[in-house]
Design an enzyme around this catalytic site. Structure first.
Site, PDB file in Angstrom:
ATOM      1  N   LYS A  16       0.851  -1.210   0.000  1.00 30.92           N
ATOM      2  CA  LYS A  16       0.000   0.000   0.000  1.00 30.92           C
ATOM      3  C   LYS A  16       0.876   1.246   0.000  1.00 30.92           C
ATOM      4  CE  LYS A  16       0.864   1.217   4.517  1.00 30.92           C
ATOM      5  NZ  LYS A  16       1.656   2.352   4.904  1.00 30.92           N
ATOM      6  N   GLY A 106       7.631   1.098   4.979  1.00 32.14           N
ATOM      7  CA  GLY A 106       6.417   1.922   4.975  1.00 32.14           C
ATOM      8  C   GLY A 106       5.397   1.476   3.953  1.00 32.14           C
ATOM      9  N   ASP A 144      -3.104  -1.536   9.926  1.00 34.14           N
ATOM     10  CA  ASP A 144      -3.202  -1.574   8.461  1.00 34.14           C
ATOM     11  C   ASP A 144      -3.821  -2.869   7.937  1.00 34.14           C
ATOM     12  OD1 ASP A 144      -1.957   0.899   8.263  1.00 34.14           O
ATOM     13  OD2 ASP A 144       0.045   0.049   8.003  1.00 34.14           O
TER      14      ASP A 144
HETATM   15  P1  ATP Z   1       4.530  -0.465   8.766  1.00 32.42           P
HETATM   16  O1  ATP Z   1       4.413   0.497   7.632  1.00 32.42           O
HETATM   17  O2  ATP Z   1       3.288  -1.305   8.995  1.00 32.42           O
HETATM   18  O3  ATP Z   1       5.138   0.100  10.018  1.00 32.42           O
HETATM   19  P2  ATP Z   1       6.615  -1.569   7.237  1.00 32.42           P
HETATM   20  O4  ATP Z   1       5.968  -1.750   5.935  1.00 32.42           O
HETATM   21  O5  ATP Z   1       7.498  -0.367   7.393  1.00 32.42           O
HETATM   22  O6  ATP Z   1       5.537  -1.579   8.363  1.00 32.42           O
HETATM   23  P3  ATP Z   1       7.128  -4.361   7.518  1.00 32.42           P
HETATM   24  O7  ATP Z   1       7.725  -4.881   6.259  1.00 32.42           O
HETATM   25  O8  ATP Z   1       5.710  -4.668   7.771  1.00 32.42           O
HETATM   26  O9  ATP Z   1       7.442  -2.820   7.631  1.00 32.42           O
HETATM   27  O10 ATP Z   1       8.045  -4.919   8.721  1.00 32.42           O
HETATM   28  C1  ATP Z   1       7.993  -4.378  10.004  1.00 32.42           C
HETATM   29  C2  ATP Z   1       8.561  -5.402  10.996  1.00 32.42           C
HETATM   30  O11 ATP Z   1       7.661  -6.492  11.077  1.00 32.42           O
HETATM   31  C3  ATP Z   1       9.910  -5.976  10.598  1.00 32.42           C
HETATM   32  O12 ATP Z   1      10.838  -5.604  11.563  1.00 32.42           O
HETATM   33  C4  ATP Z   1       9.728  -7.495  10.587  1.00 32.42           C
HETATM   34  O13 ATP Z   1      10.704  -8.120  11.378  1.00 32.42           O
HETATM   35  C5  ATP Z   1       8.360  -7.743  11.181  1.00 32.42           C
HETATM   36  N1  ATP Z   1       7.534  -8.726  10.444  1.00 32.42           N
HETATM   37  C6  ATP Z   1       6.675  -9.580  10.987  1.00 32.42           C
HETATM   38  N2  ATP Z   1       6.043 -10.309  10.044  1.00 32.42           N
HETATM   39  C7  ATP Z   1       6.519  -9.904   8.858  1.00 32.42           C
HETATM   40  C8  ATP Z   1       6.239 -10.282   7.509  1.00 32.42           C
HETATM   41  N3  ATP Z   1       5.360 -11.245   7.210  1.00 32.42           N
HETATM   42  N4  ATP Z   1       6.868  -9.618   6.520  1.00 32.42           N
HETATM   43  C9  ATP Z   1       7.732  -8.624   6.821  1.00 32.42           C
HETATM   44  N5  ATP Z   1       8.059  -8.244   8.066  1.00 32.42           N
HETATM   45  C10 ATP Z   1       7.451  -8.867   9.095  1.00 32.42           C
END
Ligand code: ATP
Length: 305
Positions: A16, A106, A144
């Site tokens: 997203k 993000g 989210d």
């Molecule tokens: P958000 O925007 O929701 O804060 P993001 O997109 O920046 O998240 P994600 O890729 O969702 O970041 O990862 C955030 C944390 O979640 C990572 O530190 C990771 O270790 C953990 N995590 C748990 N499950 C997953 C998964 N299925 N895929 C990726 N990361 C995961």
């Protein structure tokens, strides 16, 4: 005659971006009010779920897979455990996850995977929960998660409040995403935000603007001045590469440059696919990104393949 549920299911789930993200000053409890527009984009993780009497087990491959936990900390396993305890079923399953959504970028990758797990387990266990029930459960895993079940465009209000689904027309948004070498911790970004946040009244004016914008039925070109992220300034304080990236996008001819979620990915809006390819090449030459990809939206949420 009723057909029995499948023994294995494969799902794709999009990333997203947030065309607008508004954050209120810290509340007494330390949390923040938040109002954000969501758009699902064509960058997909793939999750295959199969029966495994020794499960839950998990294997992760693809983009940034070394940063993704394989145990109970993975949001896929958390989602399966939550739905299982709701239904009284042990999650004796194996999860095979192929990541294309960069981590800590993000783009909501972990939450997206949790949504795929909810939809997939609902099929494998033949539990027939509706999308609204899965979204309510998903909100307990992360703010989210419910969005990825429906995809397209929506407004989120945080604090487990129901999503506002947005009507969409045929407008296509073409994005170039530049993922900086360093990620950002959401917690650190909010701590920095607290040092610069303004009044509740100013937030409420920005929130009204987000709620009143017809995100899904207005052309992207008419919404350029509405693209905004209140977390951009604090994120830039932690990672100055973000402002460098956003400026690069503008000078390379992007219609708009915007940080995604709590960072660190920067999204550049292109006129069309050809413009996007041109922007992608310019971005790759700069060497500040570890990955540059083209994706468009809005697209539907979790889909069974
Ligand atoms: P958000 O925007 O929701 O804060 P993001 O997109 O920046 O998240 P994600 O890729 O969702 O970041 O990862 C955030 C944390 O979640 C990572 O530190 C990771 O270790 C953990 N995590 C748990 N499950 C997953 C998964 N299925 N895929 C990726 N990361 C995961």
């Amino acid at each position: 005659m009723t057909s029995s549920p499948p023994l294995q299911v494969t799902l794709q789930v999009p990333a997203k971006i947030n065309p607008q993200l508004r954050v209120g000053p810290p509340r007494q409890d330390g949390y923040h009010d938040i109002t954000l527009a969501y758009q699902a984009i064509s960058l997909y993780d793939i999750l295959t779920i199969s029966q495994n009497p020794h499960g839950p087990t998990m294997n992760v491959s693809g983009m940034d897979s070394d940063r993704v936990p394989r145990d109970q900390r993975n949001l896929v396993i958390k989602a399966a455990a939550l739905l299982g305890s709701h239904l009284g079923i042990e999650p004796h399953l194996h999860f095979e996850l192929v990541k294309n959504i960069p981590s800590e970028a993000g783009l909501g990758g972990g939450s997206a995977d949790a949504a795929a797990a909810l939809v997939g387990c609902n099929i494998l266990w033949d539990s027939k929960l509706g999308a609204d029930e899965l979204m309510t459960l998903g909100a307990h895993i992360g703010e989210d998660v419910p969005f990825f079940i429906i995809g397209m465009m929506a407004i989120g209000l945080g604090h487990k409040q129901p999503l506002i689904k947005l009507e969409t027309s045929d407008y296509k948004w073409t994005w170039v995403l530049g993922v900086p070498r360093r990620g950002l911790s959401t917690k650190a970004v909010f701590q920095e935000f607290d040092k610069v946040s303004d009044s509740e009244e100013a937030y409420l004016t920005r929130r009204k603007d987000c709620l009143e914008t017809s995100w899904g039925t207005t052309s992207p070109e008419s919404l350029l001045s509405a693209l905004a992220n209140d977390l951009e300034v604090p994120s830039t304080k932690i990672l100055p590469d973000i402002s460098v990236a956003l400026e690069l996008g503008k000078s390379a001819g992007a219609h708009a440059s915007l940080m995604c979620g709590s960072g660190s990915t920067c999204a550049f809006l292109a006129k069309d696919e050809e413009h996007a390819r041109h922007l992608k090449e310019s971005m790759q030459e700069e060497g500040i990104f570890r990955k540059v990809v083209i994706a468009s939206g809005p697209v539907e949420g979790v889909r069974v393949l």
